[in-house]
Design a protein around this motif. Structure first.
Motif, short mmCIF file in Angstrom:
data_model
loop_
_atom_site.label_atom_id
_atom_site.label_comp_id
_atom_site.label_asym_id
_atom_site.label_seq_id
_atom_site.Cartn_x
_atom_site.Cartn_y
_atom_site.Cartn_z
N ASP A 21 0.69 -1.32 -0.01
CA ASP A 21 0.02 0.00 0.22
C ASP A 21 0.80 1.27 0.07
OD1 ASP A 21 -2.13 -1.48 0.03
OD2 ASP A 21 -2.81 -1.19 2.16
N GLU A 22 1.95 1.33 0.87
CA GLU A 22 2.96 2.47 0.95
C GLU A 22 3.78 2.42 -0.09
OE1 GLU A 22 4.46 2.07 4.86
OE2 GLU A 22 2.34 1.89 5.71
N GLU A 23 4.27 1.56 -0.68
CA GLU A 23 5.59 1.59 -1.71
C GLU A 23 5.06 1.38 -3.11
OE1 GLU A 23 8.60 2.73 -1.20
OE2 GLU A 23 8.68 2.99 0.76
#
Length: 393
Positions: A21-23
């Motif tokens: 989700d973040e990267e």
């Protein structure tokens, strides 16, 4: 029926989901609009993080610096990787357990352990123009010549060949007492005699290409033969079992993301004064998608747990085929429904449903078509009965 994941699997689920989700997901559209490419420093960071998380050594024995993680944990991690499009999840090399049974100590040091650390990158050259799901149809040959083998072949769909420095090549022994049996070889990608016939464009937009490679009298040291002459198919079967299960896991991840995105859109898209989620035919598509995902996920998790229980390898072969067949076909249906729910937006390349509609289609083809999976399942049923194929009731 519910499947209760152990704490270790829940831990992998949380940390890999955060990584995705973040990267990874923030770079999907960039990759889609640029031929699959993202900035090199970003790609390098993704690989570093993935290796740091331990994804490249989950299946590696502890004695070699690995985690020897349960297969269920590995499937749960792969499921989260499946939530991202554009093959951005293919950001790390993965050493597999069968390699530590098949490879010599020298091969582990030269090829496998460096790959686990991200110092080498592999691709597999197995498929040929006239040999797809039935690997025994290959015509590639390996002929012993002194301290080398000489390989002649034309291999199709060599996924990630443009990013690999090492090619695992499958060929048949051309002569000797093992003539006609299979061998699997480590081949340096820059070896003399390897050329690209062509690099076809595919439906998806991946940084990882699938070129057709020619091997014209390529000399490979005998020390690069994995195992012994005649054992190549055994290793390929082990690879297929794992890849089929991981395809199923990634398909479940894709299905989950599609349902999440379609649900969120349906709840906010207003037509005729009400959200389309209130229309029963949209609800039916969402409900059918939930049913498809739940069934596929349960079968996939159970197939992984069967590995951890030490189920007979022939029964595992059928379980992996069941999981791949069910999950890949379910994910395809879910992607199609998601496009329909998004309407015209779902036909835009910037939309996750459009990308998954293209990308998930190949899961019913590679590592054995859906038709081949059905044959494997039926063969297991006829040989071992229902209980021997899916377990006792």
């Amino acid at each position: 029926m519910s499947f209760h994941l152990p704490p270790s699997a829940l831990d992998w689920q949380a940390k890999v989901r955060a990584f995705v989700d973040e990267e990874l997901i923030p770079w999907e559209i960039e990759a889609e609009m640029n031929g699959g490419e993202i900035p090199p420093d970003v790609a390098a960071r993704h690989e570093r993080i993935a290796i740091g998380l331990g994804l490249s050594r989950m299946d590696v024995p502890v004695a070699y610096g690995g985690l020897a993680a349960p297969v269920l944990d590995q499937v749960v991690a792969a499921e989260q990787i499946g939530r991202v499009t554009n093959a951005l999840g293919w950001c790390y090399p993965e050493a597999q357990g069968w390699m530590f049974e098949a490879c010599s100590a020298d091969q582990l040091e030269r090829f496998v352990l460096p790959m686990m650390r991200g110092e080498r990158h592999f691709c597999y050259a197995i498929t040929e123009e006239g040999a797809g799901s039935n690997v025994d149809d290959i015509v590639a040959t390996a002929r012993r010549d002194g301290g080398d083998y000489v390989i002649d072949a034309v291999k199709w769909h060599v996924t990630s060949a443009n990013l690999a420095d090492t090619i695992l090549v499958q060929a048949k022994m051309a002569e000797g007492r093992n003539a006609g049996t299979h061998g699997l070889f480590f081949v340096e990608a820059d070896a003399t005699g390897i050329s690209t016939v062509r690099n076809p464009a595919y439906s998806h937009t991946y940084r990882h290409h699938h070129p057709i490679l020619r091997f014209d009298g390529v000399r490979v040291p005998a020390a690069n033969l994995i195992g012994r002459e005649g054992e190549g198919m055994d290793f390929t079967y082990a690879w297929f079992r794992r890849e089929r299960l991981m395809i199923a896991a990634r398909a479940c991840g894709a299905a989950e993301r599609l349902i999440e995105e379609a649900r969120a859109f349906a709840a906010t898209r207003v037509v005729g004064g009400v959200p389309i989620a209130e229309h029963q035919l949209v609800q039916a598509m969402l409900a059918d998608s939930v049913v498809d995902l739940h069934a596929a996920r349960l079968v996939t998790y159970e197939a992984a747990a069967a590995h951890d229980r030490g189920l007979d390898v022939k029964a595992l072969h059928a379980r992996c085929s069941i999981a791949k067949l069910l999950a890949s076909e379910a994910a395809g249906r879910i992607a199609d429904r998601a496009v329909q729910i998004f309407g015209g937006r779902g036909y835009m390349r910037e939309n996750v449903a459009e990308r998954f509609l293209r990308e998930l289609r190949v899961d019913r083809i590679w590592e054995g078509t859906s038709e081949i999976q059905r044959l494997i399942i039926a063969n297991g049923l006829m040989k071992r009965g229902l209980a021997g194929t899916i377990g006792a009731s």
